[in-house]
Scaffold this active site. Structure first.
Site, PDB file in Angstrom:
ATOM      1  N   GLU A 221      -5.325  -5.224 -10.259  1.00 41.79           N
ATOM      2  CA  GLU A 221      -5.138  -5.156  -8.803  1.00 41.79           C
ATOM      3  C   GLU A 221      -5.753  -6.374  -8.107  1.00 41.79           C
ATOM      4  OE1 GLU A 221      -3.245  -3.378  -7.049  1.00 41.79           O
ATOM      5  OE2 GLU A 221      -2.628  -2.047  -8.659  1.00 41.79           O
TER       6      GLU A 221
ATOM      7  N   TYR B 194      -7.337  -0.905   0.141  1.00 47.45           N
ATOM      8  CA  TYR B 194      -6.151  -0.947  -0.712  1.00 47.45           C
ATOM      9  C   TYR B 194      -6.534  -0.791  -2.191  1.00 47.45           C
ATOM     10  CZ  TYR B 194      -2.375  -2.643  -3.549  1.00 47.45           C
ATOM     11  OH  TYR B 194      -1.440  -2.733  -4.534  1.00 47.45           O
TER      12      TYR B 194
ATOM     13  N   ASP C  45      -0.495  -1.817   1.202  1.00 45.09           N
ATOM     14  CA  ASP C  45      -0.511  -3.271   1.399  1.00 45.09           C
ATOM     15  C   ASP C  45       0.776  -3.681   2.115  1.00 45.09           C
ATOM     16  OD1 ASP C  45       1.431  -2.974  -0.494  1.00 45.09           O
ATOM     17  OD2 ASP C  45       0.630  -4.457  -1.884  1.00 45.09           O
TER      18      ASP C  45
END
Ligand code: SF4
Length: 348
Positions: free
Chosen positions: A39, A122, A140
């Site tokens: 991520e 996020y 996002d």
């Protein structure tokens, strides 16, 4: 209206995702360290570009403890070319926090995950839903775009309040298979409903109830606030060589490209006499100017217009680290702004 559309999402997106998901290296397991690393790498970076970095990073640093103990030069080298280097510095900082606060085990509550360095709403949402199936949306730009098109909502997606609102609306419809749902939304935004092409509504499982598709208006969404212009700065970069070695220096530990290597550089675009004088001021005796090239590099808020001057000097002197090409390749992380000049030498 928005709620009705969103509540229909899990029923169509989960089977579509299971059928159509791309095989990606970070989807092989739900190990929090792996999901976290992917991520962070994927922020502002294309999936194709991340694949190789992800695999190399985990080969070099297979555990959180390895990451916590890694020296900065090795870490920067593993990240070289990915950009946004504060991401990797925060990864190491968070790894140390995990060692200290959680005995080396990745935490499993949203609050503890969110409290780690470099992890915002996020990333915490993504990790907690993908690894632990918590109903924590990861909102996002991709997800905001998809939701705006589905609901034909014209609120600018750059407003923080909109992100919060979408997050709350999605949390209310999260299914038990939270990890797959998070990834299904990401996948839809990356494959069928992307940012830079006409959405492929004919193939989309949401087309029956998507407002944008039904009214032929999908491409009018999302709405964004007008962009602020980037600040421009001129720089002259010296690629100084002497006896097969090149002059490098470390950037300061704070600010833009903190702690990375660079070629010596000064503000402004210098003409040849001024450039030679600047090199003498650095304590060096210039011989030949070999080449001059013009390049640019764009950061988030600033754009560098760069003049690269390739110059041979008489001695490996001055306040620099003089490295051979092999040493540069093996251990000096050169950010792309400077690496583009290195790539024009004969050594790459
Ligand atoms: S139907 Fe089209 S606009 Fe709507 S979510 Fe799917 S791809 Fe995007």
């Amino acid at each position: 209206m928005e709620e009705n559309i969103l509540s229909a999402l899990p029923g169509v997106l989960l089977p579509w995702y299971r059928e159509n998901r791309r095989e990606l290296p970070w989807r092989r397991d739900r190990e929090p360290y792996h999901v976290w690393l992917s991520e962070i790498m994927l922020q502002q970076t294309r999936v194709e570009a991340v694949k190789g970095y992800y695999t190399r990073f985990l080969e070099a640093l297979p555990t959180i403890e390895d990451l916590a103990n890694c020296d900065d030069d090795t870490l920067h080298k593993l990240w070289e070319g990915l950009g946004y280097y504060s991401r990797v510095r925060n990864l190491k900082k968070a790894a140390n926090q995990i060692m200290k606060r959680h005995g080396g085990r990745f935490p499993d509550t949203y609050e503890e995950v969110r409290a780690l360095s470099g992890i915002g709403d996020y990333t915490a949402g993504a990790i907690c839903s993908i690894c632990f199936d918590y109903p924590t949306p990861a909102v996002d730009g991709n997800v905001l775009r998809v939701i705006s098109r589905l609901t034909e909502d014209a609120t600018p997606i750059d407003l923080p309040a909109r992100k919060k609102e979408v997050s709350q609306l999605l949390a209310a419809v999260y299914p038990a298979e939270a990890g797959d749902f998070t990834q299904a939304l990401m996948e839809l935004g990356a494959t069928l409903c992307g940012p830079n092409w006409k959405p492929r509504c004919q193939e989309c499982p949401c087309a029956q109830f998507c407002g944008g598709a039904i009214h032929g208006a999908a491409e009018q969404f999302p709405v964004k606030l007008p962009k602020k212009g980037k600040k421009e700065e001129d720089r002259t970069v010296f690629i100084l060589s002497c006896d097969g070695k090149y002059a490098l220096q470390k950037r300061p530990n704070k600010g833009l490209l903190a702690g990375l290597w660079q070629f010596p550089n000064v503000s402004g675009k210098l003409d040849t006499p001024k450039a030679l004088a600047a090199v003498e001021e650095l304590g060096l005796r210039p011989r030949d100017i070999l080449r001059i090239v013009e390049r640019k590099h764009i950061f988030t808020h600033i754009r560098w217009e760069m003049r690269g001057i390739y110059l041979e000097v008489a001695e490996c002197a001055g306040d620099f680290t003089w490295m051979t090409a092999e040493e540069i390749e093996a251990s000096a992380a050169l950010p792309t702004a400077f690496r583009q000049f290195w790539e024009e030498t004969d050594h790459v």
